[in-house]
Design a protein around this motif. Sequence first.
Motif, PDB file in Angstrom:
ATOM      1  N   TYR A  43       0.842  -1.187   0.000  1.00  0.00           N
ATOM      2  CA  TYR A  43       0.000   0.000   0.000  1.00  0.00           C
ATOM      3  C   TYR A  43       0.881   1.242   0.000  1.00  0.00           C
ATOM      4  N   LYS A  44       0.462   2.246  -0.742  1.00  0.00           N
ATOM      5  CA  LYS A  44       1.239   3.484  -0.826  1.00  0.00           C
ATOM      6  C   LYS A  44       1.243   4.202   0.520  1.00  0.00           C
ATOM      7  N   ASP A  45       2.372   4.820   0.830  1.00  0.00           N
ATOM      8  CA  ASP A  45       2.527   5.523   2.093  1.00  0.00           C
ATOM      9  C   ASP A  45       1.564   6.703   2.187  1.00  0.00           C
ATOM     10  N   GLN A  46       0.902   6.832   3.343  1.00  0.00           N
ATOM     11  CA  GLN A  46      -0.076   7.907   3.551  1.00  0.00           C
ATOM     12  C   GLN A  46       0.393   8.897   4.620  1.00  0.00           C
ATOM     13  N   SER A  47       1.666   8.812   5.020  1.00  0.00           N
ATOM     14  CA  SER A  47       2.143   9.595   6.159  1.00  0.00           C
ATOM     15  C   SER A  47       2.110  11.107   5.927  1.00  0.00           C
ATOM     16  N   HIS A  48       2.048  11.537   4.666  1.00  0.00           N
ATOM     17  CA  HIS A  48       1.997  12.971   4.372  1.00  0.00           C
ATOM     18  C   HIS A  48       0.585  13.540   4.539  1.00  0.00           C
ATOM     19  N   LYS A  49      -0.383  12.679   4.828  1.00  0.00           N
ATOM     20  CA  LYS A  49      -1.765  13.122   4.992  1.00  0.00           C
ATOM     21  C   LYS A  49      -2.150  13.134   6.472  1.00  0.00           C
ATOM     22  N   THR A  50      -3.228  13.845   6.781  1.00  0.00           N
ATOM     23  CA  THR A  50      -3.759  13.790   8.139  1.00  0.00           C
ATOM     24  C   THR A  50      -4.434  12.438   8.344  1.00  0.00           C
ATOM     25  N   MET A  51      -4.665  12.066   9.605  1.00  0.00           N
ATOM     26  CA  MET A  51      -5.307  10.786   9.883  1.00  0.00           C
ATOM     27  C   MET A  51      -6.717  10.737   9.290  1.00  0.00           C
ATOM     28  N   GLU A  52      -7.405  11.872   9.299  1.00  0.00           N
ATOM     29  CA  GLU A  52      -8.744  11.919   8.715  1.00  0.00           C
ATOM     30  C   GLU A  52      -8.697  11.666   7.212  1.00  0.00           C
ATOM     31  N   GLU A  53      -7.701  12.255   6.545  1.00  0.00           N
ATOM     32  CA  GLU A  53      -7.538  12.050   5.105  1.00  0.00           C
ATOM     33  C   GLU A  53      -7.163  10.606   4.802  1.00  0.00           C
ATOM     34  N   ARG A  54      -6.310  10.040   5.630  1.00  0.00           N
ATOM     35  CA  ARG A  54      -5.881   8.650   5.423  1.00  0.00           C
ATOM     36  C   ARG A  54      -7.071   7.693   5.530  1.00  0.00           C
ATOM     37  N   SER A  55      -7.934   7.950   6.495  1.00  0.00           N
ATOM     38  CA  SER A  55      -9.069   7.050   6.728  1.00  0.00           C
ATOM     39  C   SER A  55     -10.079   7.076   5.589  1.00  0.00           C
ATOM     40  N   LYS A  56     -10.031   8.120   4.764  1.00  0.00           N
ATOM     41  CA  LYS A  56     -10.963   8.243   3.641  1.00  0.00           C
ATOM     42  C   LYS A  56     -10.418   7.630   2.353  1.00  0.00           C
ATOM     43  N   THR A  57      -9.177   7.150   2.383  1.00  0.00           N
ATOM     44  CA  THR A  57      -8.559   6.564   1.197  1.00  0.00           C
ATOM     45  C   THR A  57      -9.291   5.296   0.781  1.00  0.00           C
ATOM     46  N   ASN A  58      -9.466   5.118  -0.518  1.00  0.00           N
ATOM     47  CA  ASN A  58     -10.085   3.893  -1.036  1.00  0.00           C
ATOM     48  C   ASN A  58      -9.002   2.830  -1.186  1.00  0.00           C
ATOM     49  N   PHE A  59      -8.831   2.025  -0.144  1.00  0.00           N
ATOM     50  CA  PHE A  59      -7.779   1.011  -0.137  1.00  0.00           C
ATOM     51  C   PHE A  59      -8.140  -0.217  -0.959  1.00  0.00           C
ATOM     52  N   ASP A  60      -9.313  -0.238  -1.554  1.00  0.00           N
ATOM     53  CA  ASP A  60      -9.730  -1.376  -2.362  1.00  0.00           C
ATOM     54  C   ASP A  60      -9.661  -1.082  -3.855  1.00  0.00           C
ATOM     55  N   HIS A  61      -9.054   0.058  -4.205  1.00  0.00           N
ATOM     56  CA  HIS A  61      -8.844   0.419  -5.608  1.00  0.00           C
ATOM     57  C   HIS A  61      -7.389   0.116  -5.970  1.00  0.00           C
ATOM     58  N   PRO A  62      -7.121  -0.382  -7.172  1.00  0.00           N
ATOM     59  CA  PRO A  62      -5.743  -0.706  -7.574  1.00  0.00           C
ATOM     60  C   PRO A  62      -4.759   0.441  -7.412  1.00  0.00           C
ATOM     61  N   ASP A  63      -5.227   1.686  -7.541  1.00  0.00           N
ATOM     62  CA  ASP A  63      -4.330   2.839  -7.442  1.00  0.00           C
ATOM     63  C   ASP A  63      -3.786   3.058  -6.034  1.00  0.00           C
ATOM     64  N   SER A  64      -4.355   2.377  -5.040  1.00  0.00           N
ATOM     65  CA  SER A  64      -3.886   2.551  -3.665  1.00  0.00           C
ATOM     66  C   SER A  64      -2.624   1.734  -3.387  1.00  0.00           C
ATOM     67  N   LEU A  65      -2.249   0.905  -4.338  1.00  0.00           N
ATOM     68  CA  LEU A  65      -1.115  -0.006  -4.157  1.00  0.00           C
ATOM     69  C   LEU A  65       0.013   0.294  -5.133  1.00  0.00           C
ATOM     70  N   GLU A  66       1.239   0.089  -4.663  1.00  0.00           N
ATOM     71  CA  GLU A  66       2.413   0.266  -5.511  1.00  0.00           C
ATOM     72  C   GLU A  66       2.767  -1.087  -6.140  1.00  0.00           C
ATOM     73  N   THR A  67       1.919  -1.512  -7.053  1.00  0.00           N
ATOM     74  CA  THR A  67       2.061  -2.848  -7.637  1.00  0.00           C
ATOM     75  C   THR A  67       3.322  -2.971  -8.474  1.00  0.00           C
TER      76      THR A  67
END
Length: 210
Positions: A43-67
């Motif tokens: 999964y792509k690093d989300q550390s540059h975002k706030t926790m609220e922004e991170r929680s809204k990420t669509n982790f089930d979309h292919p773009d969320s991963l560094e395949t």
Amino acid sequence: MVKPITIGIAGGTGAGKTSLSNAIYKELGGQKNCVHLTHDHYYKDQSHKTMEERSKTNFDHPDSLETELLVQHLQELKEGKIAILPTYDFKTHARTPVTTMVHPRNIIIVEGILIFTHPGLCKELDMKVFVDADSDTRVLRRIRRDTVERGRTLDSIMAQYESHVKPMHEQWVEPSKKHADVIINSEVGTSQKIAIDMLTNHLRVAGECT
């Protein structure tokens, strides 16, 4: 070292991918003969975002991963090289400084819900297995996993399931089943046992495992 045999194990959330991957890994001698790569670690690093922004990420979309990085590591292992794998923290939605050094082995197991959606990754897999299960079974397994292993609340799990998991399963995961060489129903115990025996026997011979 013989040319490694690669097996991809995909399927929806809670379908039983990890159980099947672990069973094959154990049956084939574990670390002695196998490498187990999990798409979740990429999964792509989300550390540059706030926790609220991170929680809204669509982790089930292919773009969320560094395949592409997973493909690179898979290619390195197939070439007999050492791969340095990332580690992802699901509680903070960020990569950690910890990495894992993995040495090449005769059998490489690649596991993840979206691995069959990436053409480049599919090309690297000698065998593709899709693990199937009823949607009710899958969501119950996901609730059990996320509350116990990832410290999440039931409300957050269900909100994510309705907004991201279910629609992404229908858009990406289920259609990727067409790329599978073998489909296993994890709810049928005898079927899964037969499949494990079949897969491990094939991989043991192909990978020259002792």
